[in-house]
Design an enzyme around this catalytic site. Sequence first.
Site, PDB file in Angstrom:
ATOM      1  N   GLY A  87      29.507  44.855  42.801  1.00 21.66           N
ATOM      2  CA  GLY A  87      29.878  45.068  41.597  1.00 21.66           C
ATOM      3  C   GLY A  87      31.067  45.025  40.953  1.00 21.66           C
ATOM      4  O   GLY A  87      32.108  44.162  41.972  1.00 21.66           O
ATOM      5  N   ARG A  88      31.461  45.679  40.142  1.00 23.09           N
ATOM      6  CA  ARG A  88      33.103  45.501  39.651  1.00 23.09           C
ATOM      7  C   ARG A  88      33.914  46.544  40.576  1.00 23.09           C
ATOM      8  O   ARG A  88      35.144  46.434  40.669  1.00 23.09           O
ATOM      9  CB  ARG A  88      33.322  45.560  37.975  1.00 23.09           C
ATOM     10  CG  ARG A  88      32.768  44.428  37.559  1.00 23.09           C
ATOM     11  CD  ARG A  88      33.395  44.769  36.178  1.00 23.09           C
ATOM     12  NE  ARG A  88      32.463  45.401  35.156  1.00 23.09           N
ATOM     13  CZ  ARG A  88      33.134  46.384  34.593  1.00 23.09           C
ATOM     14  NH1 ARG A  88      34.421  46.733  34.603  1.00 23.09           N
ATOM     15  NH2 ARG A  88      32.202  47.478  33.972  1.00 23.09           N
ATOM     16  N   GLU A  91      36.808  45.569  42.916  1.00 26.87           N
ATOM     17  CA  GLU A  91      37.981  44.872  42.236  1.00 26.87           C
ATOM     18  C   GLU A  91      39.128  45.955  42.467  1.00 26.87           C
ATOM     19  O   GLU A  91      40.301  45.604  42.546  1.00 26.87           O
ATOM     20  CB  GLU A  91      37.997  44.419  40.952  1.00 26.87           C
ATOM     21  CG  GLU A  91      36.840  43.225  40.549  1.00 26.87           C
ATOM     22  CD  GLU A  91      36.500  43.093  39.167  1.00 26.87           C
ATOM     23  OE1 GLU A  91      37.190  43.963  38.251  1.00 26.87           O
ATOM     24  OE2 GLU A  91      35.942  42.305  38.694  1.00 26.87           O
ATOM     25  N   HIS A 118      30.079  41.405  45.645  1.00 30.78           N
ATOM     26  CA  HIS A 118      31.706  41.468  45.554  1.00 30.78           C
ATOM     27  C   HIS A 118      32.427  42.471  46.463  1.00 30.78           C
ATOM     28  O   HIS A 118      33.418  42.725  46.598  1.00 30.78           O
ATOM     29  CB  HIS A 118      32.001  41.940  43.990  1.00 30.78           C
ATOM     30  CG  HIS A 118      31.760  41.003  42.893  1.00 30.78           C
ATOM     31  ND1 HIS A 118      30.579  40.452  42.401  1.00 30.78           N
ATOM     32  CD2 HIS A 118      32.690  40.054  42.445  1.00 30.78           C
ATOM     33  CE1 HIS A 118      30.738  39.530  41.561  1.00 30.78           C
ATOM     34  NE2 HIS A 118      31.890  39.208  41.536  1.00 30.78           N
TER      35      HIS A 118
END
Length: 191
Positions: A87-88, A91, A118
């Site tokens: 997912g995000r 990051e 991710h």
Amino acid sequence: MKKILFLTGDFAEDYETMVPFQMLLMVGYEVHAVCPDKKKGDTIKTAIHDFEGDQTYTEKPGHNFALNYSFSDVDPSDYAGLVIAGGRAPEYLRLNQKVLDITKHFFDENKPVAAVCHGIQILTAAGVVKGRKLTAYPAVGPEVTIAGGEYQDIPVDGAYVDGNLVTSPAWPAHPAFIREFLKVMGAKISI
């Protein structure tokens, strides 16, 4: 009972957080779900990523997921394996030095590591993929290559194993991803 460290964070992919966490509990592991700067009982917001025919995944609000352990209490030597949600969240999680140090510990000690989608961004930021073969969500493939890894382009429902490392492109791979991680963990499941 073996313990697994489960790393997730705000806007991690919903299925990539909930499903592996629940599956690992189901087979008998003690799983500590953590996020930097959060403690046991805090929640993270998840996001649902779906594949609906667009050029990339769509994103919708997911669930609030309750963490069951405090990140500040993590000692990586207490754990037999590490799982990283996609997912995000990766990051920003990859900007946390303790996250990178924890990740390096598992590779230095050759302990089982599983990362999906991710989540591989944490591996590339930790500098642990050089010379390794692994997969990821295709948009993360260039990061794998730049970090010295050999990106494997496999079907979205597949998993790739390189020694102690299990990776998969996205949540449709959960059956293969968890099965292969359990094998690397040394679990024996008979039917």
